[in-house]
Write an enzyme that holds these catalytic residues in place. Structure first.
Site, PDB file in Angstrom:
ATOM      1  N   SER A 148      28.612  91.867  19.143  1.00  0.00           N
ATOM      2  CA  SER A 148      28.938  90.616  18.460  1.00  0.00           C
ATOM      3  C   SER A 148      30.056  89.924  19.212  1.00  0.00           C
ATOM      4  O   SER A 148      30.921  90.582  19.810  1.00  0.00           O
ATOM      5  CB  SER A 148      29.389  90.892  17.018  1.00  0.00           C
ATOM      6  N   TYR A 182      34.617  95.147  10.681  1.00  0.00           N
ATOM      7  CA  TYR A 182      33.474  94.717  11.496  1.00  0.00           C
ATOM      8  C   TYR A 182      33.916  94.484  12.935  1.00  0.00           C
ATOM      9  O   TYR A 182      33.239  94.915  13.879  1.00  0.00           O
ATOM     10  CB  TYR A 182      32.879  93.440  10.898  1.00  0.00           C
TER      11      TYR A 182
END
Length: 281
Positions: free
Chosen positions: A147, A160
């Site tokens: 990501s 995250y």
């Protein structure tokens, strides 16, 4: 022309493969004539995904497996089952991920689950599958879904960010190991999606925002960059040019080099400096 590992009768395994980017990848691999195993934790969603794939390829070329990627025993069983059904794996896409949200001091169970799925899931899959993929002596691919948040680490979802930063570091180490392994024809690649409209990002929305890509667009871009040989597959967004993504990443690295405060891009004292940096040609 496609990557030499993405060819008829080769075998692709996709975790988190029942929906979103994972399912779009499974469908693309199936259209290329590959045998496909989709792994996911949701058995009902797996059954639905298998039905959808039947419009793309023969049911004999589709395998489903209920898997918790955070558990090494589950990854080991998946690799064994794929070998038994299809004879081995040529493409492994470690794509399973969750993003329930996090705060720095919230429940430890939430942090542990996010890191277990997003980071350990990729470590487990790579470590279990890679040795037998190398031993096949064929061209192979390991694609790990990271990501942009694992690189720029924006405030707001620290668990995250930590998990995806770990995926970046692990995948870099994996590719270094593979390229230094004698007779290895398997390569690792880091998929870095932008804003993709999936169940993970919908957050109650039923229509795709203009700035988001579809999972299919993301996979099409991934396949093109795999063919080109990219390690870092940095996907743009509809409303964020690649040049801006690059500037954000360079600024994040500059925090260390310039000894700025961490996450200075969001620090009010550096707002003007960041704006000028982005505006530079």
């Amino acid at each position: 022309m496609s990557h030499p590992a993405i060819v008829k009768d080769n075998v692709a395994v996709i975790t988190g493969g029942a929906a979103g980017i994972g399912f779009a990848a499974a469908a693309a691999f199936a259209r290329a004539g590959m045998k496909v195993c989709i792994a996911d934790v949701d058995e009902a969603r797996l059954a639905e995904a298998a039905t959808k794939l039947s419009s793309v390829t023969s049911a004999a070329n589709v395998m489903t497996s209920a898997v918790d990627v955070s558990k090494i025993e589950s990854a080991t069983e998946l690799e064994r089952a794929v070998h038994e059904r299809f004879g081995g794996t040529d493409v492994l896409m470690n794509n399973a991920g969750i993003q329930p949200g996090s705060t720095l001091f919230d429940a430890p169970d939430n942090w542990q689950r996010i890191i277990a799925v997003n980071m350990w899931g990729i470590i487990n899959g790579s470590r279990i599958f890679a040795p037998n993929m190398i031993a096949r002596g064929k061209c192979g691919l390991i694609i790990n879904t990271g990501s942009k948040q694992g690189i720029t680490t924006p405030p707001g979802d620290p668990a995250y960010n930590v998990s995806k930063a770990g995926v970046k570091a692990f995948t870099e180490a994996l590719q270094h190991e593979l390229r230094n392994t004698k007779d290895c024809r398997v390569t690792a690649h880091l998929l870095i999606p932008g804003f993709v409209f999936t169940g993970l990002t919908a957050k109650g929305r039923t229509e795709k925002p203009a700035g988001a890509w579809t999972p299919e667009q993301t996979v099409d871009f991934m396949l093109a960059r795999l063919e080109a040989g990219d390690f870092y597959i940095l996907c743009p967004d509809n409303d964020v040019p690649r040049a801006l993504d690059e500037k954000r990443m360079l600024w994040a690295a500059g925090d260390i080099v310039e000894n700025r405060p961490p996450l200075s891009r969001w620090h009010p004292d550096y707002a003007d400096a960041f704006a000028k940096f982005v505006a530079q040609e």
